[in-house]
Design an enzyme around this catalytic site. Structure first.
Site, PDB file in Angstrom:
ATOM      1  N   MET A  30       1.084  -0.908   0.059  1.00  0.00           N
ATOM      2  CA  MET A  30       0.033   0.358   0.208  1.00  0.00           C
ATOM      3  C   MET A  30       1.198   1.432  -0.182  1.00  0.00           C
ATOM      4  SD  MET A  30      -3.657  -0.385   2.153  1.00  0.00           S
ATOM      5  CE  MET A  30      -2.864  -0.856   3.346  1.00  0.00           C
ATOM      6  N   GLY A  31       2.282   0.986   0.257  1.00  0.00           N
ATOM      7  CA  GLY A  31       2.960   1.945  -0.501  1.00  0.00           C
ATOM      8  C   GLY A  31       3.373   2.634   0.647  1.00  0.00           C
ATOM      9  N   LEU A  33       6.670   3.707   1.375  1.00  0.00           N
ATOM     10  CA  LEU A  33       7.664   1.937   1.367  1.00  0.00           C
ATOM     11  C   LEU A  33       8.870   1.841   2.748  1.00  0.00           C
ATOM     12  CD1 LEU A  33       7.741   1.137  -1.923  1.00  0.00           C
ATOM     13  CD2 LEU A  33       6.075  -0.007  -0.643  1.00  0.00           C
ATOM     14  N   GLU A  35      11.777   0.109   4.854  1.00  0.00           N
ATOM     15  CA  GLU A  35      12.796  -1.252   4.650  1.00  0.00           C
ATOM     16  C   GLU A  35      12.583  -2.483   4.569  1.00  0.00           C
ATOM     17  OE1 GLU A  35      15.885  -0.917   3.815  1.00  0.00           O
ATOM     18  OE2 GLU A  35      16.144  -2.755   3.826  1.00  0.00           O
ATOM     19  N   HIS A  37       8.741  -2.944   3.186  1.00  0.00           N
ATOM     20  CA  HIS A  37       9.142  -3.755   1.933  1.00  0.00           C
ATOM     21  C   HIS A  37      10.071  -4.144   1.107  1.00  0.00           C
ATOM     22  CE1 HIS A  37       5.620  -1.252   3.737  1.00  0.00           C
ATOM     23  NE2 HIS A  37       5.117  -1.502   2.817  1.00  0.00           N
ATOM     24  N   MET A 185       8.703  -2.191  11.223  1.00  0.00           N
ATOM     25  CA  MET A 185       8.425  -0.907  10.641  1.00  0.00           C
ATOM     26  C   MET A 185       6.619  -1.300  10.513  1.00  0.00           C
ATOM     27  SD  MET A 185      11.980  -1.022   8.884  1.00  0.00           S
ATOM     28  CE  MET A 185      13.406  -0.863   9.403  1.00  0.00           C
ATOM     29  N   SER A 187       4.432   1.410   7.902  1.00  0.00           N
ATOM     30  CA  SER A 187       4.175   3.007   7.562  1.00  0.00           C
ATOM     31  C   SER A 187       3.691   3.513   8.549  1.00  0.00           C
ATOM     32  CB  SER A 187       3.056   2.464   5.888  1.00  0.00           C
ATOM     33  OG  SER A 187       3.808   1.724   4.864  1.00  0.00           O
ATOM     34  N   ARG A 188       1.991   2.762   8.775  1.00  0.00           N
ATOM     35  CA  ARG A 188       1.649   4.157  10.155  1.00  0.00           C
ATOM     36  C   ARG A 188       2.578   4.343  11.175  1.00  0.00           C
ATOM     37  NH1 ARG A 188      -2.505  -0.588   8.830  1.00  0.00           N
ATOM     38  NH2 ARG A 188      -4.649   0.371   8.381  1.00  0.00           N
TER      39      ARG A 188
HETATM   40  P1  AMP Z   1       1.063  -3.015   3.621  1.00  0.00           P
HETATM   41  O1  AMP Z   1       1.883  -1.770   2.278  1.00  0.00           O
HETATM   42  O2  AMP Z   1       1.224  -2.149   4.998  1.00  0.00           O
HETATM   43  O3  AMP Z   1       0.741  -3.114   2.799  1.00  0.00           O
HETATM   44  O4  AMP Z   1       2.538  -4.199   3.414  1.00  0.00           O
HETATM   45  C1  AMP Z   1       2.949  -4.517   2.293  1.00  0.00           C
HETATM   46  C2  AMP Z   1       3.885  -6.119   2.704  1.00  0.00           C
HETATM   47  O5  AMP Z   1       4.824  -5.963   3.385  1.00  0.00           O
HETATM   48  C3  AMP Z   1       2.360  -6.941   3.570  1.00  0.00           C
HETATM   49  O6  AMP Z   1       3.087  -8.327   3.061  1.00  0.00           O
HETATM   50  C4  AMP Z   1       3.210  -6.515   4.405  1.00  0.00           C
HETATM   51  O7  AMP Z   1       3.119  -7.751   5.470  1.00  0.00           O
HETATM   52  C5  AMP Z   1       4.541  -6.394   4.575  1.00  0.00           C
HETATM   53  N1  AMP Z   1       5.456  -6.005   5.561  1.00  0.00           N
HETATM   54  C6  AMP Z   1       4.448  -4.401   6.678  1.00  0.00           C
HETATM   55  N2  AMP Z   1       5.815  -4.541   7.009  1.00  0.00           N
HETATM   56  C7  AMP Z   1       7.003  -5.182   7.072  1.00  0.00           C
HETATM   57  C8  AMP Z   1       7.593  -5.804   7.935  1.00  0.00           C
HETATM   58  N3  AMP Z   1       8.042  -4.408   9.089  1.00  0.00           N
HETATM   59  N4  AMP Z   1       8.786  -6.358   7.383  1.00  0.00           N
HETATM   60  C9  AMP Z   1       8.158  -7.521   6.576  1.00  0.00           C
HETATM   61  N5  AMP Z   1       7.721  -7.254   5.863  1.00  0.00           N
HETATM   62  C10 AMP Z   1       6.671  -5.913   6.035  1.00  0.00           C
END
Ligand code: AMP
Length: 282
Positions: A30-31, A33, A35, A37, A185, A187-188
């Protein structure tokens, strides 16, 4: 790096990659981004020849009153991070490009695994997640898709969907990437105030205290959960939603924990909802 905002363009770029015999890897995001991601992009690089990333804040997975409007976005920064990380293609559609006919009439029913943990507090969330992931799989037809262990219930549900609906996509899982103080980590995390940010690391301290007890020989699920609640109780800004020790397959609480059991939790830190988990290993 190919930038695609339209499905026709995307489909031509993917056809061209496939015609060269490339195995296509997809990292849905969901952007905004970080580390975490980018580590999934690295993993996709190892598992495929053509690494595609999608950036789409999916309105279907946000409930009324959730943070869709507050969700952080910075497309230019995301693109430059992905370029420097060597992604081959980024797909960032508008809402109208992703859902040209408006909300889809047919959606994915995530079944009983979505009734627990986050699903119990976010009705409709996983139906929205699985529907967009199914749609992305239809658009990309990836050989492999990489998701993060950070959203473990989501990963379990996606694996189940791929198996139950015979989608023929390999699902790979990347480990949780953390900040220096252990906060997973997300995005929030930028939404946390200066006061809340150090408190948020208390979630990781809680997970660590459970791991220590497990390594020390404690196996009783309820006792491990109590240890977690006690540790989280030291952090007044954390407002716990759930904390459990569960089976990685069923997501049901375990009576006795074993190697592979997962400690899962969700908590509000101020107005921001955070999730985290840890797989218990010896
Ligand atoms: P999101 O942008 O939050 O929808 O996350 C996209 C992908 O990144 C999902 O598969 C998440 O599980 C993964 N992700 C989010 N945070 C982390 C993190 N801290 N470490 C590894 N993968 C993550």
């Amino acid at each position: 790096m190919i930038l695609s905002t339209h499905r026709d363009h995307l489909s031509r770029a993917l056809d061209s990659a496939r015609s060269r015999g490339f195995r296509v890897g997809l990292v849905p995001t969901m952007g905004f981004l970080h580390e975490g991601h980018l580590s999934l992009v690295d993993q996709a690089r190892k598992e495929s020849d053509f690494v595609a990333v999608s950036i789409f804040v999916n309105p279907l997975q946000f409930g009324p009153g959730e943070d869709l409007d507050r969700y952080p976005r910075d497309l230019q920064r995301d693109l430059s991070l992905l370029r420097s990380r060597g992604a081959d293609l980024v797909f960032c559609p508008s809402d109208g490009e992703m859902y040209p006919d408006g909300e889809p009439q047919v959606t994915v029913d995530p079944g009983p695994l979505a009734e627990r943990l986050c699903g119990a507090y976010r009705p409709g969330h996983f139906a929205g997640v699985l529907t967009v992931v199914a749609r992305l799989f239809g658009l990309f037809r990836p050989d492999v898709a990489v998701f993060g262990q950070k959203d473990i219930q989501q990963a379990v549900l996606i694996r189940q969907m791929v198996e139950d609906l015979e989608m023929g996509v390999e699902i790979a899982l990347g480990p949780i990437v953390r900040e220096a103080d252990g906060l997973a980590m997300s995005s929030r995390n930028v939404l946390l105030s200066e006061e809340e940010r150090p408190e948020a690391a208390g979630l990781f301290e809680g997970l660590q205290s459970v791991l220590r007890a497990f390594l020390g020989g404690e196996r009783e699920g309820a006792a491990l959960r109590r240890i977690l609640l006690d540790e989280l109780g030291n952090h007044p800004l954390l407002n716990l939603q759930y904390a459990e020790v569960v089976s990685p397959e069923t997501l049901e609480p375990v009576g006795a924990a074993s190697s592979g059991s997962v400690v899962v939790l969700a908590a509000y830190c101020g107005p921001t909802r955070l999730i985290d988990n840890h797989i218990l290993t010896r």
